[in-house]
Enzyme design. Structure first.
Site, short mmCIF file in Angstrom:
data_model
loop_
_atom_site.label_atom_id
_atom_site.label_comp_id
_atom_site.label_asym_id
_atom_site.label_seq_id
_atom_site.Cartn_x
_atom_site.Cartn_y
_atom_site.Cartn_z
N LYS A 169 5.40 -1.77 7.93
CA LYS A 169 6.49 -1.08 7.22
C LYS A 169 7.75 -1.94 7.33
O LYS A 169 8.31 -2.12 8.41
CB LYS A 169 6.74 0.31 7.82
CG LYS A 169 7.84 1.09 7.10
CD LYS A 169 8.20 2.37 7.83
CE LYS A 169 7.13 3.42 7.66
NZ LYS A 169 7.59 4.75 8.20
N ASP A 212 8.48 16.85 8.18
CA ASP A 212 8.11 16.29 6.88
C ASP A 212 6.59 16.31 6.72
O ASP A 212 5.97 15.30 6.38
CB ASP A 212 8.65 14.86 6.73
CG ASP A 212 8.69 14.41 5.26
OD1 ASP A 212 8.64 15.29 4.37
OD2 ASP A 212 8.79 13.20 5.01
N ILE A 239 0.82 -1.22 0.00
CA ILE A 239 0.00 0.00 0.00
C ILE A 239 0.85 1.27 0.00
O ILE A 239 0.32 2.38 0.01
CB ILE A 239 -0.95 0.02 1.21
CG1 ILE A 239 -0.17 -0.11 2.52
CG2 ILE A 239 -2.00 -1.07 1.10
CD1 ILE A 239 -1.03 0.02 3.76
N GLY A 240 2.17 1.11 -0.02
CA GLY A 240 3.05 2.28 -0.04
C GLY A 240 4.50 1.86 -0.22
O GLY A 240 4.88 0.75 0.15
N VAL A 241 5.31 2.76 -0.80
CA VAL A 241 6.73 2.50 -1.00
C VAL A 241 7.49 3.78 -0.67
O VAL A 241 7.08 4.88 -1.05
CB VAL A 241 7.03 2.07 -2.45
CG1 VAL A 241 8.53 1.84 -2.63
CG2 VAL A 241 6.24 0.82 -2.82
N GLY A 242 8.62 3.63 0.04
CA GLY A 242 9.46 4.79 0.36
C GLY A 242 10.92 4.42 0.28
O GLY A 242 11.28 3.29 -0.10
N GLY A 243 11.79 5.37 0.66
CA GLY A 243 13.22 5.11 0.63
C GLY A 243 13.62 4.01 1.58
O GLY A 243 14.62 3.32 1.38
N VAL A 265 5.47 -0.73 2.40
CA VAL A 265 4.44 -0.84 3.43
C VAL A 265 3.37 -1.79 2.92
O VAL A 265 2.87 -1.65 1.79
CB VAL A 265 3.82 0.54 3.75
CG1 VAL A 265 2.75 0.39 4.84
CG2 VAL A 265 4.89 1.52 4.19
#
Length: 844
Positions: free
Chosen positions: A545, A641, A523-527, A531
């Protein structure tokens, strides 16, 4: 340019004294053609060579004269700029019999020669003890001016420079001194000393934002520099068209923020001065043209005409506005407001009434101080909707901006004073680089030795390595007390840790919850990694996460987030349920937010857009979370942020702040800020934090202001595919907001569904959040109070259109103002930070 070799005296102290009795000049003025003995006529005026023998000018030293055969610029000055006087030591021009008030104009045209590079010139100019210029470099000044105009969308191109000053000479002598920087040189092409017989300035000036209060300036003791002089709505005016004082007036279009916000009008009618004493204030040609507000085809004209100027910080400025009513023939037909630097300078301004009739030339002066961290000055004119005038627009004929000296200084000391220092700096940099290179080799060699030893030790501890691999710091090491360490070890099988660090999940449990981290559940991607949506054994939905174990990117952020969320509890902060640090994994488990990010409900997805009321409620929720962060702990916590992808919505669309990986503990009582490397998201980043690398809670306020505009406009904060002036949402929205016309660019889905007053108040608090200086921005508690008022206005409006009651914004405001403080729900004594140790976050 070709340098006259017979007059090169580079090491000679040059003192040039020109004894000129001012009364003997033409029109009580002296015009000098520097670097020559020739007298020429330029622009209908006679310019005397500064080295001519006999007559009014005598030269006590040969000096250095230069000449050129080409000039790229205004053809009016072609003969004048073919010569210049160069100085490598102090050079003094002395004028006797000079009592009175004068304009001093210094003309500069960058020359080229085989012996000198004009880009390396740097010098100081003083006049009767007032420093006019410091570290002055002509090419740099010209370049900056052209770049600034180009940035505003203008196409003016300057190849020469005229610096104009005004001061009063109380004695009998006027001395103008040129002093080159050590190892450098300076030059001047022409000098004007223009006598001003009529009183051009008065000491009592209206102070901006003071409700009519005036300030006494003591101008007889101060120097004045002309920063800008514009013929608004008309063509440029050359010196020979301003017969009394030879001033040059630029066209204003290059300085307008939005050129089509104003339309130019002209007249051939007979213009007269409102006062007999104003004949030298400006030539009548200035008042024959004007700029009025354009017809934008909107129901309510709430936009402004805006001009933006780059100025030197930390000085007082006198702003002179020129008016002449060209359309209406009686009072109360055109009434408008004047804003300077976003402060009201005048309201209910009626040109006809102030000037005493139509076709009457009138001017108004205002005083404002530009603080040390600001280098722009805004002039804005807009209608006054409360005045009930026939004309719903504003009008302006001319504009001048004057800088006032401070403590005998007009020079902006932030400029480089000695180009020779550049060369020194380069050599220093070279030696520093060599030293750094040698040091780097030594460090690398030492590092290799240490790594070799470390790897040898690792091979002796394979079992421990599997349990706690390099790259991940075991979670229990973050706890300083033995009790905390023990409590974590006791929770290995899924029990809740008594110190509120959360449940410790096994890797097997999280694999089961995510079907072995199936991609369809992402449901999400980050550095940091990905997730996943998961479901633990009791049926609870969670967000998991999972950091990328092959990279250390985000490790510090992970540790910070664990520290933050293990101690913070609030309705509007996303809660951490637990963690897992088995084998090569570092995983955090959060409460699941069913409706995802705020951004996904505004644009960029197929989800239904939120209503205006829902958007306000979401912003209120996020503000509550941030307000708790800023005030809950002893020193507060700065999120760092804030953005729409870090505002999550649960199944009931309750907003919660998320992602605390960049968060930082606020400054201690004896400090105003936290000095730290700049981190954040492009487009939301506080420009003051970026410039100064000093973090405060007001950096979050700026980011939240961007969020507010994003909620209204429903577009990305940075969109490179748009035209240049629209790429950055904050800048684009602020331009419309300063014109009080934000409704022009709002999300089309909101049309007809919002109270205009609620949008106005919402936009006003967003504008305050984006103030250039942090100290000018409101605290989050104040932002929250205003947002709650906006919500009440919207709800009252909705009830009125449903026939439930009549809408009264004044009653809504009265009810809202009866509240003494901001309510921040669900923050217990424990939750407000009594068990929070800010020192744990200082290195995050």
């Amino acid at each position: 340019m070709k340098i006259n070799g017979s007059r090169l005296c580079l090491n000679l102290l040059i003192v040039v004294s020109l004894y000129v009795r001012i009364g003997e000049g033409q029109g009580n003025s002296i015009l000098l053609n520097c670097g020559t003995n020739s007298t020429i006529n330029v622009g209908g005026r006679r310019w005397v060579g500064d080295s001519a023998t006999g007559g009014n000018v005598t030269l006590s030293s040969s000096g250095i004269e230069v000449s050129t055969s080409t000039f790229d610029g205004d053809q009016t000055y072609t003969p004048l700029y073919k010569t210049a006087r160069v100085f490598v030591d102090s050079l003094n021009y002395t004028f006797r019999g000079a009592q009175g008030s004068y304009f001093l104009r210094l003309h500069f045209y960058p020359f080229s020669s085989e012996n000198r590079n004009v880009n390396d010139s740097s010098f100081v100019v003083q006049a009767n003890g007032i420093k006019l210029l410091s570290g002055f470099n002509v090419p740099d000044e010209i370049l900056q001016k052209n770049l600034y105009i180009a940035k505003l969308g203008g196409n003016s191109s300057f190849s020469y420079l005229v610096k104009e000053f005004f001061f009063t000479v109380s004695g009998d002598v006027l001395m103008v001194e040129f002093i080159p920087a050590k190892g450098s040189f300076g030059f001047v092409n022409a000098i004007e000393i223009v006598n001003v017989e009529n009183k051009l300035f008065v000491d009592s000036v209206s102070k901006v934002g003071s409700n009519g209060e005036t300030s006494v300036l003591s101008l007889s003791k101060r120097g004045i520099e002309t920063m800008y002089r514009l013929n608004v709505g008309g063509s440029p005016i050359k010196a020979d068209e301003d017969l009394s004082l030879g001033r040059v007036w630029e066209a204003d279009s290059s300085y307008m923020l939005t050129a089509n916000a104003g339309s130019d009008i002209h007249t051939r009618a007979n213009i007269t001065y409102a006062s007999a004493n104003d004949t030298s204030i400006a030539p009548l040609v200035v008042y024959r043209s004007a700029r009025t507000m354009s017809n934008t085809q909107v129901m309510e004209k709430r936009f402004n005409m805006s001009w933006k100027f780059e100025v030197d910080p930390d000085f007082d400025y006198m702003i002179r506005l020129h008016f002449c009513e060209l359309s209406f023939d009686k009072a109360n037909e055109r009434i408008f407001r004047i804003y300077i630097n976003n402060k009201t300078a005048a309201d209910n301004f009626d040109i006809f009434k102030q000037a005493g009739g139509k076709y009457k030339a009138y001017h108004q002066d205002f005083l404002d101080m530009v603080p040390s961290v600001v280098n722009t000055l805004w002039i804005q004119l807009g209608p006054d909707p409360t005045a009930g005038a026939v004309g719903t627009d504003a009008l302006l004929n001319g504009l001048e901006i004057f800088k006032l000296s401070r403590n005998g200084n007009l020079a902006y000391v932030g400029k480089l004073e000695n180009p020779g220092a550049r060369k020194t700096s380069k050599s220093v940099i070279l030696w520093v680089s060599i030293g750094a290179g040698i040091a780097s080799i030594v460090i690398i060699a030492a590092s290799i030795a240490l790594i070799t030893c470390f790897c040898q030790k690792r091979r002796n501890k394979e079992t421990d390595t599997k349990k706690h691999p390099p790259g991940w710091r075991p979670l229990f090491l973050l706890n300083s007390t033995a009790n905390a360490k023990a409590s974590l070890h006791q929770s290995l099988h899924g029990s809740m840790a008594p110190n509120r660090t959360g449940r410790r999940f096994t890797l097997a449990e999280l694999k089961a919850a995510t079907n072995s981290f199936e991609d369809s559940l992402i449901i999400g991607v980050g550095g940091f990694g990905k997730v996943y949506k998961g479901e633990i054994e009791d049926g609870t939905l969670v967000a998991i996460k999972r950091a990328n174990p092959q990279s250390q990117q985000g490790l510090t952020e992970f540790e910070t987030e664990i520290e933050m969320l293990s101690k913070l509890r609030h309705k509007h902060l996303v809660s951490m349920i637990g963690f897992c640090d088995e084998q090569d994994e570092m995983i955090l488990v959060y409460e699941y937010m069913a409706n995802g990010t705020l951004r996904s409900h505004i644009f960029g997805s197929n989800l239904p857009p939120l209503s205006w009321k829902q958007r306000i409620e979401v912003c209120i929720g996020a503000a509550r979370g941030l307000h708790y962060l800023h005030t809950g702990a002893d020193r507060g916590i700065i999120h760092r942020d804030v953005k729409t992808t870090n505002i999550l919505l649960d199944e009931n669309f309750v907003a919660k702040m998320a992602d605390f990986g960049l968060s930082k503990t606020g400054p201690s009582l004896e400090h105003t800020h936290v000095s730290t490397a700049v981190k954040g998201s492009f487009g939301y980043l506080d420009p003051e934090y970026f410039r100064r690398q000093q973090l405060t809670e007001k950096s979050d306020i700026y980011s939240f202001g961007v969020v507010l505009f994003e909620v209204v406009c429903a577009r990305a904060v940075i969109n490179p595919s748009l035209p240049r002036d629209q790429i950055n949402l904050a800048e684009w929205a602020m331009r419309w907001q300063r014109q009080r016309s934000l409704e022009t660019i709002i999300d089309p889905h909101l049309k007809g569904t919002y109270s205009p007053e609620s949008l106005t108040k919402f936009a006003e608090i967003a504008e305050k959040c984006l103030a250039d200086e942090g100290k000018s921005r409101p605290a989050m508690g104040e932002v929250l109070w205003h947002l709650e008022y906006v919500l009440q206005v919207q709800e009252a409006w909705l009830r009125s259109i449903n026939g439930e009651n009549s809408f009264s914004s004044s009653q809504v405001l009265a009810d809202h103002e009866s509240r003494e403080e901001v309510d921040v729900p669900e923050a217990t004594t424990s939750d407000r930070g009594t068990d929070l140790d800010p020192k744990r976050f200082e290195d995050a």
